[in-house]
Design a protein around this motif. Structure first.
Motif, PDB file in Angstrom:
ATOM      1  N   ASN A   1      -4.967  27.250   5.274  1.00 51.00           N
ATOM      2  CA  ASN A   1      -6.030  26.304   4.979  1.00 51.00           C
ATOM      3  C   ASN A   1      -5.516  25.145   4.135  1.00 51.00           C
ATOM      4  O   ASN A   1      -4.442  25.211   3.535  1.00 51.00           O
ATOM      5  CB  ASN A   1      -7.183  27.016   4.269  1.00 51.00           C
ATOM      6  N   ALA A   2      -6.319  24.077   4.086  1.00 51.47           N
ATOM      7  CA  ALA A   2      -5.930  22.890   3.324  1.00 51.47           C
ATOM      8  C   ALA A   2      -5.899  23.170   1.831  1.00 51.47           C
ATOM      9  O   ALA A   2      -5.056  22.629   1.107  1.00 51.47           O
ATOM     10  CB  ALA A   2      -6.893  21.740   3.624  1.00 51.47           C
TER      11      ALA A   2
ATOM     12  N   TRP B   1      -3.489  17.534   3.435  1.00 51.19           N
ATOM     13  CA  TRP B   1      -2.827  18.233   2.335  1.00 51.19           C
ATOM     14  C   TRP B   1      -2.862  17.342   1.102  1.00 51.19           C
ATOM     15  O   TRP B   1      -3.289  16.191   1.153  1.00 51.19           O
ATOM     16  CB  TRP B   1      -1.392  18.601   2.710  1.00 51.19           C
ATOM     17  N   GLU B   2      -2.410  17.860  -0.013  1.00 50.07           N
ATOM     18  CA  GLU B   2      -2.424  17.108  -1.262  1.00 50.07           C
ATOM     19  C   GLU B   2      -1.052  16.505  -1.536  1.00 50.07           C
ATOM     20  O   GLU B   2      -0.030  17.019  -1.063  1.00 50.07           O
ATOM     21  CB  GLU B   2      -2.842  18.021  -2.418  1.00 50.07           C
ATOM     22  N   PRO B   3      -1.013  15.414  -2.311  1.00 52.79           N
ATOM     23  CA  PRO B   3       0.290  14.817  -2.645  1.00 52.79           C
ATOM     24  C   PRO B   3       1.146  15.774  -3.458  1.00 52.79           C
ATOM     25  O   PRO B   3       0.645  16.670  -4.154  1.00 52.79           O
ATOM     26  CB  PRO B   3      -0.092  13.572  -3.463  1.00 52.79           C
ATOM     27  N   GLY B   4       2.452  15.571  -3.377  1.00 50.07           N
ATOM     28  CA  GLY B   4       3.379  16.388  -4.145  1.00 50.07           C
ATOM     29  C   GLY B   4       3.424  15.968  -5.603  1.00 50.07           C
ATOM     30  O   GLY B   4       2.818  14.981  -6.026  1.00 50.07           O
ATOM     31  N   ALA B   5       4.173  16.748  -6.368  1.00 46.52           N
ATOM     32  CA  ALA B   5       4.248  16.495  -7.806  1.00 46.52           C
ATOM     33  C   ALA B   5       5.291  15.451  -8.172  1.00 46.52           C
ATOM     34  O   ALA B   5       5.290  14.948  -9.298  1.00 46.52           O
ATOM     35  CB  ALA B   5       4.543  17.805  -8.543  1.00 46.52           C
TER      36      ALA B   5
ATOM     37  N   ILE C   1       0.856  -1.189   0.000  1.00 45.40           N
ATOM     38  CA  ILE C   1       0.000   0.000   0.000  1.00 45.40           C
ATOM     39  C   ILE C   1       0.890   1.236   0.000  1.00 45.40           C
ATOM     40  O   ILE C   1       1.763   1.381   0.868  1.00 45.40           O
ATOM     41  CB  ILE C   1      -0.939   0.018   1.222  1.00 45.40           C
ATOM     42  N   LEU C   2       0.666   2.131  -0.966  1.00 42.48           N
ATOM     43  CA  LEU C   2       1.462   3.347  -1.109  1.00 42.48           C
ATOM     44  C   LEU C   2       0.551   4.551  -0.899  1.00 42.48           C
ATOM     45  O   LEU C   2      -0.409   4.749  -1.650  1.00 42.48           O
ATOM     46  CB  LEU C   2       2.103   3.398  -2.500  1.00 42.48           C
ATOM     47  N   MET C   3       0.840   5.348   0.139  1.00 45.08           N
ATOM     48  CA  MET C   3       0.096   6.584   0.407  1.00 45.08           C
ATOM     49  C   MET C   3       0.857   7.744  -0.222  1.00 45.08           C
ATOM     50  O   MET C   3       1.973   8.070   0.191  1.00 45.08           O
ATOM     51  CB  MET C   3      -0.061   6.803   1.904  1.00 45.08           C
ATOM     52  N   LEU C   4       0.266   8.372  -1.244  1.00 44.66           N
ATOM     53  CA  LEU C   4       0.954   9.445  -1.953  1.00 44.66           C
ATOM     54  C   LEU C   4       1.114  10.695  -1.108  1.00 44.66           C
ATOM     55  O   LEU C   4       2.040  11.482  -1.332  1.00 44.66           O
ATOM     56  CB  LEU C   4       0.190   9.787  -3.242  1.00 44.66           C
ATOM     57  N   SER C   5       0.228  10.911  -0.146  1.00 45.56           N
ATOM     58  CA  SER C   5       0.359  12.089   0.708  1.00 45.56           C
ATOM     59  C   SER C   5       1.487  11.939   1.727  1.00 45.56           C
ATOM     60  O   SER C   5       1.926  12.936   2.304  1.00 45.56           O
ATOM     61  CB  SER C   5      -0.961  12.354   1.438  1.00 45.56           C
ATOM     62  N   ASP C   6       1.944  10.730   1.959  1.00 47.36           N
ATOM     63  CA  ASP C   6       3.065  10.471   2.874  1.00 47.36           C
ATOM     64  C   ASP C   6       3.912   9.353   2.283  1.00 47.36           C
ATOM     65  O   ASP C   6       3.914   8.234   2.772  1.00 47.36           O
ATOM     66  CB  ASP C   6       2.527  10.082   4.254  1.00 47.36           C
TER      67      ASP C   6
ATOM     68  N   GLY D   1       1.195  26.063  -0.405  1.00 46.35           N
ATOM     69  CA  GLY D   1       0.194  25.263   0.289  1.00 46.35           C
ATOM     70  C   GLY D   1       0.766  24.481   1.454  1.00 46.35           C
ATOM     71  O   GLY D   1       1.971  24.490   1.731  1.00 46.35           O
ATOM     72  N   ALA D   2      -0.121  23.788   2.165  1.00 46.30           N
ATOM     73  CA  ALA D   2       0.274  23.018   3.336  1.00 46.30           C
ATOM     74  C   ALA D   2       0.957  21.720   2.919  1.00 46.30           C
ATOM     75  O   ALA D   2       0.862  21.282   1.772  1.00 46.30           O
ATOM     76  CB  ALA D   2      -0.961  22.720   4.196  1.00 46.30           C
ATOM     77  N   GLY D   3       1.622  21.114   3.867  1.00 44.47           N
ATOM     78  CA  GLY D   3       2.328  19.865   3.608  1.00 44.47           C
ATOM     79  C   GLY D   3       2.648  19.164   4.906  1.00 44.47           C
ATOM     80  O   GLY D   3       2.176  19.551   5.986  1.00 44.47           O
ATOM     81  N   LEU D   4       3.464  18.124   4.810  1.00 43.07           N
ATOM     82  CA  LEU D   4       3.807  17.333   5.988  1.00 43.07           C
ATOM     83  C   LEU D   4       4.547  18.169   7.019  1.00 43.07           C
ATOM     84  O   LEU D   4       4.285  18.068   8.219  1.00 43.07           O
ATOM     85  CB  LEU D   4       4.659  16.129   5.570  1.00 43.07           C
ATOM     86  N   ALA D   5       5.479  19.026   6.574  1.00 47.95           N
ATOM     87  CA  ALA D   5       6.237  19.847   7.513  1.00 47.95           C
ATOM     88  C   ALA D   5       5.441  21.040   8.007  1.00 47.95           C
ATOM     89  O   ALA D   5       5.753  21.603   9.064  1.00 47.95           O
ATOM     90  CB  ALA D   5       7.538  20.328   6.854  1.00 47.95           C
ATOM     91  N   LEU D   6       4.426  21.441   7.272  1.00 47.42           N
ATOM     92  CA  LEU D   6       3.631  22.610   7.633  1.00 47.42           C
ATOM     93  C   LEU D   6       2.161  22.295   7.395  1.00 47.42           C
ATOM     94  O   LEU D   6       1.579  22.672   6.384  1.00 47.42           O
ATOM     95  CB  LEU D   6       4.067  23.823   6.802  1.00 47.42           C
TER      96      LEU D   6
END
Length: 918
Positions: A579-580, A163-167, A132-137, A559-564
């Motif tokens: 905001n998200a 937050w949304e997954p990175g590019a 299982i691969l979680m793109l957001s983490d 935008g927001a992310g894991l560190a923020l």
């Protein structure tokens, strides 16, 4: 199953029988045989006689076609045709499950977990490893494949991110594998590259809901109203409601306002909240009603809250002359909606106000510092007065226009014949929309020097066109001048209700509270509240400080992310909401290559056609019988009419939608038999494993109590499958409510409404010790309002003292669980009256369809495998007594469902009066 276009056949070999139809055609053509012609003289004796029996020379072709059609329908029906069949193609090799895991996935997270569980079960049955691969983490390196059975327990711990997954393309496992991608439905940069990388490794399937994704942008103030942008990935066919949530005066979070918007013809709209300043300052967030997602929440910060307004007067107030002070009316007008600061200019600038008000201040000690503050985005609001009129203002750079020496007043050098009224505000003015009262007049003012920019800078004028309020840009800030005094000496404006409205319009148009990247550089911010993927706020005390540069980059568009993560951040006396939904983000649906199968949408439902075809064959055979009788001459006159009536009645009876039909379900037969064979209690799943476990244990404890104390012997309780179960088989549905519980589908709501109308009961439990649904004091209560909105719930009232629930088995006056709060039931008819000799009213004979409360009954009923209570209630004997009353309430509730209001009958009055001591 063999697939032929949109139709599949479970027994396709039976279709070979269609090849025998031509042979049957010739056989039927030979019956009856053709007559043989013979010459017989005695036939002359039969001439003129009527023959009641007629035999056709040959079977008519249309009758043969009718028989062939009936046989063909029977053959195809027995072949098991299914329209839009669902065919699962077994995969090969390892299985990689890719989940976006963003805030857009939170709205249907329980469905996603169920789909992952289903995929892992299929892989385990086929002996395929999985990952299982979680793109957001994403993981730091390639994921190893493991046994699917080892991954299933970890599904309960998977949570989406706010937050949304990175590019960037995450590390993928080695070798070839098949991929099941659970998409959140949004297009974003980097998706195409990941699609190509996955297709290079093997087959790709996509699971993606067809429902559009909704989100809220950053709230902003436009002309005294709060505008909240709402975005959708595709047009939404139903109205969308946006709510403003904040604290009431008691500090309890409640819904403060609600606006309905339409996204049916566009993917962007704005909810406009025209709130009083006091109410607007209480708003902590805006959210889409009935949608649990961080993207559907817009946190508020200083941009929509109280402004800091600094007041500086021209002279100290003399004792006893407060009404003559130039600051008195300003303080009264601004205090409800702003934080007021008073002091010297040096002290005020240190406090970093949003607005500085100078009331009749002609000269400044340090004009350069004040000018620098305005250039950086401040609003300088000045009022005229005797000192400004007497001063030389030609060299004052902090005025929007040049002023003439002296002033204009009634009876003065440049006099009016009488005081002047205000002219209507132009559209370009921040005061547009306000109506100047007729009793507001101006007796004196300072005059502006005529110039080419005077008309452009005038935002309010008198009836004769004389400028009353002027405004000019100064760097990033503004300077506004009222050409009258701030007290009632020159005009009646400070005495009117228009004065605080004008000040409010100017104060909220001050610089935005959200700082820019340059202003954030070198600062450190701390997280006050963070928001999870389901839109819930949680504390952030243990998190380290955030560099201002990182926060500024996120606010600028990263935008927001894991560190923020998204949330509310503060530094000193300022707060900023991250905001998200990233700033400037536009929502668009995710598009996939044509050769990639996409599931999870509103696909056509598989429909078995066997019954319909066999029904059609029977109908054609019945028609064949009538046709054969008609051809043979045996069906004439009244017989024909009667046969047609019978045929028409049979046809109408076989048509879909006529008559009384059982509810169409796809319930497992063994499960249906178990539910129908006895009294069964069921609970609505919430998506929270712990809450569902407690609910099932509570119903088990209640079932055991019913078995031990009453004649009711319930079977094992069940977890309700709202999409497939036949609800009529369940005696009582217990519905625990959680803040992030997903809403049932429209089809499920229709089934629930049929269940309620058919005499079923739902026990709603918010488990918050509060009066559920009234006041929305808790997230669970607000969620209950959204969940119950599509249900046909009658008017409710707090359970009266003479309600049948108080006496169906036990005599009760309270109905506690772990908590002892009030409950609500269906309201009694307004004309219900107490009959003579009865201790209660004549109520209807039905069962209240819903009971609503927040007492956490399942936790009070729950027992472990040893029959011991799972949760404590109160202390000592008082807690044991409360648990016993909770059990008795459960018994009364089930007996009420089973027996209705039978205890309201007159025959029970003597026993009840004796028990009640009357």
């Amino acid at each position: 199953m063999t697939i032929l276009g949109p139709i599949g056949f479970t027994a396709p070999w039976l279709l070979l029988g269609l090849a025998a139809l031509p042979v049957l055609w010739f056989l039927l053509r030979a019956v009856p045989p053709a007559p043989i012609r013979r010459r017989f003289p005695g036939v002359a004796l039969l001439l003129g006689l009527a023959d009641d029996e007629v035999q056709a020379e040959r079977t008519p072709w249309w009758l043969l076609a009718l028989r062939m059609l009936a046989l063909a329908a029977a053959i195809v029906g027995f072949a098991g045709p299914v329209l839009n069949p669902v065919v699962s193609v077994p995969g090969q090799g390892p299985l990689l499950i890719v989940e976006d895991g963003s805030w857009a996935s939170a709205r249907d997270w329980s469905r996603r977990v169920a789909r992952m569980n289903e995929a892992l079960s299929e892989a385990e049955g086929a002996g395929r490893p999985a990952a299982i691969l979680m793109l957001s983490d994403p993981p730091p390196g390639p994921l190893p494949f493991a046994a699917p059975g080892d991954l299933v327990p970890g599904l309960a711990g998977l949570k989406p991110a706010p937050w949304e997954p990175g590019a960037d393309v995450p590390p993928l496992p080695e070798g070839r594998f098949e991929t099941l991608w659970l998409s959140d439905g949004l297009a974003r940069p980097g998706r195409e590259a990941l699609v190509d990388a996955l297709r290079d490794r093997g087959a790709l399937r996509v699971w993606q809901p067809a429902v559009p994704v909704l989100a809220l942008g950053v709230a902003r103030i436009v002309e005294a109203a709060v505008h909240v942008p709402a975005l959708a990935s595709a047009p939404v066919p139903f109205p969308v409601e946006v709510t403003a949530v904040g604290l009431d005066p008691a500090g309890i979070e409640r819904e403060l306002a609600r606006q309905e918007i339409s996204l049916s013809a566009a993917t962007r709209a704005e909810a406009v909240f025209d709130l009083p300043p006091e109410l607007r300052n209480r708003v902590t967030r805006f959210e889409v009603a009935a949608l649990r997602s961080a993207g559907a929440v817009s946190l508020t910060d200083d941009a929509v809250k109280r402004r800091k307004v600094a007041l500086i007067g021209g002279a100290p107030t003399r004792e006893g002359l407060a009404l003559l002070s130039p600051l008195h009316y300003l303080q009264q007008a601004l205090a409800p909606s702003a934080d007021l600061i008073e002091g010297t200019l040096d002290d005020i600038l240190i406090a970093k106000p949003d607005v500085i008000v100078l009331a009749d201040v002609a000269t400044l000690a340090e004009p350069d510092r004040l000018a620098e503050w305005v250039e950086e985005g401040g609003l300088l609001l000045r009022f005229a007065g005797p000192r400004m009129a007497a001063a030389e203002s030609g060299d004052d750079p902090l005025l929007p226009v040049r002023l003439r020496a002296g002033g204009r007043s009634v009876g003065g050098t440049m006099s009016w014949g009488e005081p002047r009224q205000l002219a209507p505000f132009p559209e370009a003015s921040p005061f547009f929309g306000l109506t100047p009262p007729d009793d507001v007049t101006v007796r004196a003012q300072v005059m502006a020097e005529p110039g080419p920019e005077l008309a452009e800078r005038t935002i309010a004028a008198l009836a004769d066109g004389t400028p009353l309020v002027t405004r000019a840009r100064f760097g990033q800030g503004e300077i506004v001048l009222f050409h009258v005094s701030a007290n009632a000496e020159w005009s009646s404006l400070p005495l009117s209700g228009l004065f605080p409205q004008m000040l409010e319009r100017l104060a909220i148009s001050a610089r935005p509270a959200q700082p820019g990247q340059a202003e954030l550089a070198g600062t450190t911010w701390r997280a006050v509240k963070l928001i999870d993927a389901f839109g819930r706020l949680e504390g952030a005390e243990a998190r380290a400080g955030i560099p201002g540069e990182d926060l500024g980059e996120a606010l600028a568009g990263a935008g927001a992310g894991l560190a923020l993560p998204p949330g509310l951040y503060a530094a000193e006396d300022r707060s900023v909401a991250l905001n998200a939904l990233a700033p400037g983000r536009e929502l668009a649906p995710a598009l996939w290559p044509l050769d990639v199968p996409v599931e999870g949408g509103e696909a056509p439902r598989a429909m078995p056609l066997k019954g319909w075809l066999l029904l059609a064959a029977l109908g054609l055979l019945a028609l064949d019988i009538l046709a054969a009788l008609a051809v043979s001459g045996r069906l004439r006159g009244q017989r024909m009419a009667r046969a047609m009536v019978v045929l028409l009645a049979l046809g109408l009876g076989m048509m879909p939608g006529t008559g009384l039909r059982a509810e169409e379900t796809t319930m497992d037969p063994e499960r249906a038999i178990a539910a129908a064979s006895n009294v069964v209690l069921a609970h609505m799943p919430t998506g929270d494993p712990e809450v569902d476990r407690i609910a099932l244990a509570g119903l088990q404890g209640l079932s055991d109590t019913l078995f031990a104390r009453t004649a009711v012997e319930p079977s094992e309780p069940m977890t309700l499958d709202i999409e497939h179960d036949d609800l009529a088989l369940f005696t009582l549905i217990y519905w625990p409510v959680t803040a992030d519980q997903p809403a049932p589908s429209p089809q499920a709501y229709a089934r629930l409404n049929r269940y309620l109308r058919g005499g079923g009961m739902i026990l709603f439990d918010t488990r918050d010790a509060d009066l559920s649904g009234v006041g929305s004091a808790s997230p669970a209560a607000r969620r209950l309002q959204a969940l119950a909105a599509p249900l046909d719930i009658p008017p409710l009232e707090p359970v009266p003292g003479d309600h049948v629930l108080t006496r169906t088995f036990y005599l009760l006056q309270t109905f506690p669980g772990r908590y002892d709060g009030p409950i609500w039931v269906e309201a009694a008819p307004p004309d219900a009256e107490r009959a003579e000799g009865m201790p209660f009213r004549n109520l209807n004979d039905g069962v209240t369809p819903v009971v609503i409360g927040g007492n956490d009954w399942a936790a009070a009923w729950a027992e472990d495998a040893r029959g011991l209570p799972m949760f404590p209630i109160g202390r000592g004997s008082g807690g044991d007594r409360q648990r016993e009353i909770a059990m008795r309430f459960g018994v009364n509730l089930v007996m009420h469902v089973l027996t209705g209001n039978y205890k309201s009958d007159q025959v029970h009055v003597p026993a009840l009066l004796e028990r009640l001591g009357q």
